[in-house]
Design a protein around this motif. Structure first.
Motif, PDB file in Angstrom:
ATOM      1  N   LEU A 115       0.805  -1.213   0.000  1.00  0.00           N
ATOM      2  CA  LEU A 115       0.000   0.000   0.000  1.00  0.00           C
ATOM      3  C   LEU A 115       0.838   1.264   0.000  1.00  0.00           C
ATOM      4  N   LEU A 116       1.938   1.249   0.720  1.00  0.00           N
ATOM      5  CA  LEU A 116       2.685   2.474   0.959  1.00  0.00           C
ATOM      6  C   LEU A 116       3.908   2.657   0.066  1.00  0.00           C
ATOM      7  N   THR A 117       4.369   1.592  -0.589  1.00  0.00           N
ATOM      8  CA  THR A 117       5.576   1.740  -1.403  1.00  0.00           C
ATOM      9  C   THR A 117       5.412   1.291  -2.855  1.00  0.00           C
ATOM     10  N   VAL A 118       4.352   0.545  -3.173  1.00  0.00           N
ATOM     11  CA  VAL A 118       4.116   0.131  -4.557  1.00  0.00           C
ATOM     12  C   VAL A 118       3.107   1.083  -5.180  1.00  0.00           C
ATOM     13  N   SER A 119       3.417   1.601  -6.346  1.00  0.00           N
ATOM     14  CA  SER A 119       2.528   2.531  -7.022  1.00  0.00           C
ATOM     15  C   SER A 119       1.187   1.875  -7.327  1.00  0.00           C
ATOM     16  N   ARG A 120       0.118   2.523  -6.889  1.00  0.00           N
ATOM     17  CA  ARG A 120      -1.223   1.992  -7.156  1.00  0.00           C
ATOM     18  C   ARG A 120      -1.480   1.880  -8.649  1.00  0.00           C
ATOM     19  N   GLY A 121      -1.088   2.886  -9.410  1.00  0.00           N
ATOM     20  CA  GLY A 121      -1.296   2.848 -10.848  1.00  0.00           C
ATOM     21  C   GLY A 121      -0.533   1.719 -11.511  1.00  0.00           C
ATOM     22  N   GLU A 122       0.698   1.500 -11.064  1.00  0.00           N
ATOM     23  CA  GLU A 122       1.515   0.421 -11.636  1.00  0.00           C
ATOM     24  C   GLU A 122       0.926  -0.939 -11.297  1.00  0.00           C
ATOM     25  N   LEU A 123       0.414  -1.071 -10.091  1.00  0.00           N
ATOM     26  CA  LEU A 123      -0.126  -2.359  -9.658  1.00  0.00           C
ATOM     27  C   LEU A 123      -1.443  -2.682 -10.340  1.00  0.00           C
ATOM     28  N   LEU A 124      -2.345  -1.710 -10.407  1.00  0.00           N
ATOM     29  CA  LEU A 124      -3.709  -1.996 -10.824  1.00  0.00           C
ATOM     30  C   LEU A 124      -3.961  -1.789 -12.313  1.00  0.00           C
ATOM     31  N   GLY A 125      -3.263  -0.860 -12.939  1.00  0.00           N
ATOM     32  CA  GLY A 125      -3.471  -0.634 -14.361  1.00  0.00           C
ATOM     33  C   GLY A 125      -4.872  -0.130 -14.659  1.00  0.00           C
ATOM     34  N   ASP A 126      -5.352  -0.386 -15.873  1.00  0.00           N
ATOM     35  CA  ASP A 126      -6.643   0.146 -16.326  1.00  0.00           C
ATOM     36  C   ASP A 126      -7.678  -0.942 -16.617  1.00  0.00           C
ATOM     37  N   GLU A 127      -7.438  -2.168 -16.138  1.00  0.00           N
ATOM     38  CA  GLU A 127      -8.322  -3.273 -16.509  1.00  0.00           C
ATOM     39  C   GLU A 127      -9.110  -3.813 -15.320  1.00  0.00           C
ATOM     40  N   GLN A 131     -16.792  -3.801 -10.385  1.00  0.00           N
ATOM     41  CA  GLN A 131     -17.088  -3.909  -8.961  1.00  0.00           C
ATOM     42  C   GLN A 131     -15.870  -3.552  -8.112  1.00  0.00           C
ATOM     43  N   VAL A 132     -14.700  -4.013  -8.527  1.00  0.00           N
ATOM     44  CA  VAL A 132     -13.479  -3.715  -7.783  1.00  0.00           C
ATOM     45  C   VAL A 132     -13.185  -2.220  -7.844  1.00  0.00           C
ATOM     46  N   ALA A 133     -13.357  -1.624  -9.015  1.00  0.00           N
ATOM     47  CA  ALA A 133     -13.136  -0.185  -9.150  1.00  0.00           C
ATOM     48  C   ALA A 133     -14.072   0.600  -8.239  1.00  0.00           C
ATOM     49  N   ALA A 134     -15.317   0.155  -8.135  1.00  0.00           N
ATOM     50  CA  ALA A 134     -16.279   0.835  -7.262  1.00  0.00           C
ATOM     51  C   ALA A 134     -15.868   0.716  -5.801  1.00  0.00           C
ATOM     52  N   GLU A 135     -15.383  -0.448  -5.403  1.00  0.00           N
ATOM     53  CA  GLU A 135     -14.952  -0.633  -4.020  1.00  0.00           C
ATOM     54  C   GLU A 135     -13.699   0.190  -3.715  1.00  0.00           C
ATOM     55  N   LEU A 136     -12.823   0.317  -4.695  1.00  0.00           N
ATOM     56  CA  LEU A 136     -11.645   1.169  -4.517  1.00  0.00           C
ATOM     57  C   LEU A 136     -12.061   2.629  -4.319  1.00  0.00           C
ATOM     58  N   ALA A 137     -13.034   3.069  -5.105  1.00  0.00           N
ATOM     59  CA  ALA A 137     -13.531   4.431  -4.931  1.00  0.00           C
ATOM     60  C   ALA A 137     -14.126   4.609  -3.540  1.00  0.00           C
ATOM     61  N   GLY A 138     -14.732   3.545  -3.019  1.00  0.00           N
ATOM     62  CA  GLY A 138     -15.287   3.609  -1.678  1.00  0.00           C
ATOM     63  C   GLY A 138     -14.216   3.801  -0.615  1.00  0.00           C
ATOM     64  N   THR A 139     -13.060   3.168  -0.771  1.00  0.00           N
ATOM     65  CA  THR A 139     -11.975   3.381   0.195  1.00  0.00           C
ATOM     66  C   THR A 139     -11.439   4.799   0.092  1.00  0.00           C
ATOM     67  N   ASP A 140     -11.368   5.318  -1.128  1.00  0.00           N
ATOM     68  CA  ASP A 140     -10.930   6.709  -1.303  1.00  0.00           C
ATOM     69  C   ASP A 140     -11.877   7.655  -0.574  1.00  0.00           C
ATOM     70  N   ASP A 141     -13.173   7.420  -0.758  1.00  0.00           N
ATOM     71  CA  ASP A 141     -14.169   8.288  -0.123  1.00  0.00           C
ATOM     72  C   ASP A 141     -14.134   8.155   1.397  1.00  0.00           C
TER      73      ASP A 141
END
Length: 231
Positions: A115-127, A131-141
């Protein structure tokens, strides 16, 4: 009827997490995770659907762990006096939120590194699955909600200028003091962080009538909406 699971999904997530933090996100393949866990490729696909979902679920688990810990540390201070804490307790709550990466690294070392040292963008990409994207937005919120709550508890306001001060304290300062120079395990760095947070809070936000950014529902940039300090 869906087939029953014959393995613990956390075992698979542990392996994905370990591969990501030790060898980089590209090392997290279904085949590599299967080899590390003894769980078949088919069983992993049955549970997670795709490599993208496996990576997304790994990040979600780490983010959820961090947010729960951070919220618990904050609540320990905000819950005093029947939920009406004095300013010193609210300041202590902000300091505790800023220090969360230290305790998180002790309790969940691989989740911390993910979480703290690996780039989120590098790990998750655009695919990511929807449902997972929605849950990620929920953690952001959820993180934004915690920041606004601290701002209102301390200053009675949730405008962008006040929220920005709390964001500096629990996102920017831990990133700069603990993470960028790999000082998360050094006690002196933790002391520096506490002092820096208290100093920023002592200055506080500008007066409402001076702030051109005053509004009650700040729309923080998406890059800022990530649990824990930014890499």
């Amino acid at each position: 009827m869906p087939r029953p699971r014959t393995h613990d999904p956390d075992i698979v997530l542990d392996a994905a997490e370990s591969l990501a933090v030790r060898s980089g996100p590209a090392a997290v393949t279904i085949r590599a995770v299967a080899a590390a866990t003894g769980v078949s490729n088919g069983a992993i696909y049955h549970t997670f659907g795709s490599r993208a979902e496996l990576l997304g679920r790994s990040w979600l688990r780490a983010a959820g762990r961090f947010l729960r810990m951070q919220t618990e540390l904050v609540e320990a201070h905000l819950a005093v006096n029947d939920g009406a804490p004095c300013s010193s307790e609210v300041i202590a709550a902000v300091v505790a939120a800023a220090e969360t990466p230290v305790e998180f690294a002790r309790r969940y070392p691989d989740s911390s590194k993910l979480l703290l040292t690996v780039s989120r963008g590098e790990l998750l990409g655009d695919e990511l699955p929807e449902q997972v994207a929605a849950e990620l937005a929920g953690t952001d919120d959820a993180l934004v909600g915690l920041i606004i709550r601290l701002s209102r508890a301390l200053w009675g306001r949730g405008d962008a200028a006040a929220v920005d001060v709390i964001t500096t304290c629990i996102v920017d300062l831990p990133t700069g003091i603990l993470l960028r120079r790999d000082r998360i395990a050094k006690p002196i760095a933790r002391e520096h962080l506490r002092a820096a947070v208290r100093a920023v809070l002592a200055v506080g936000p500008p007066d409402r009538h001076r702030s051109k950014e005053h509004h009650e529902h700040p729309d923080l940039p998406r890059k800022d909406r990530s649990p824990g300090p930014r890499r």
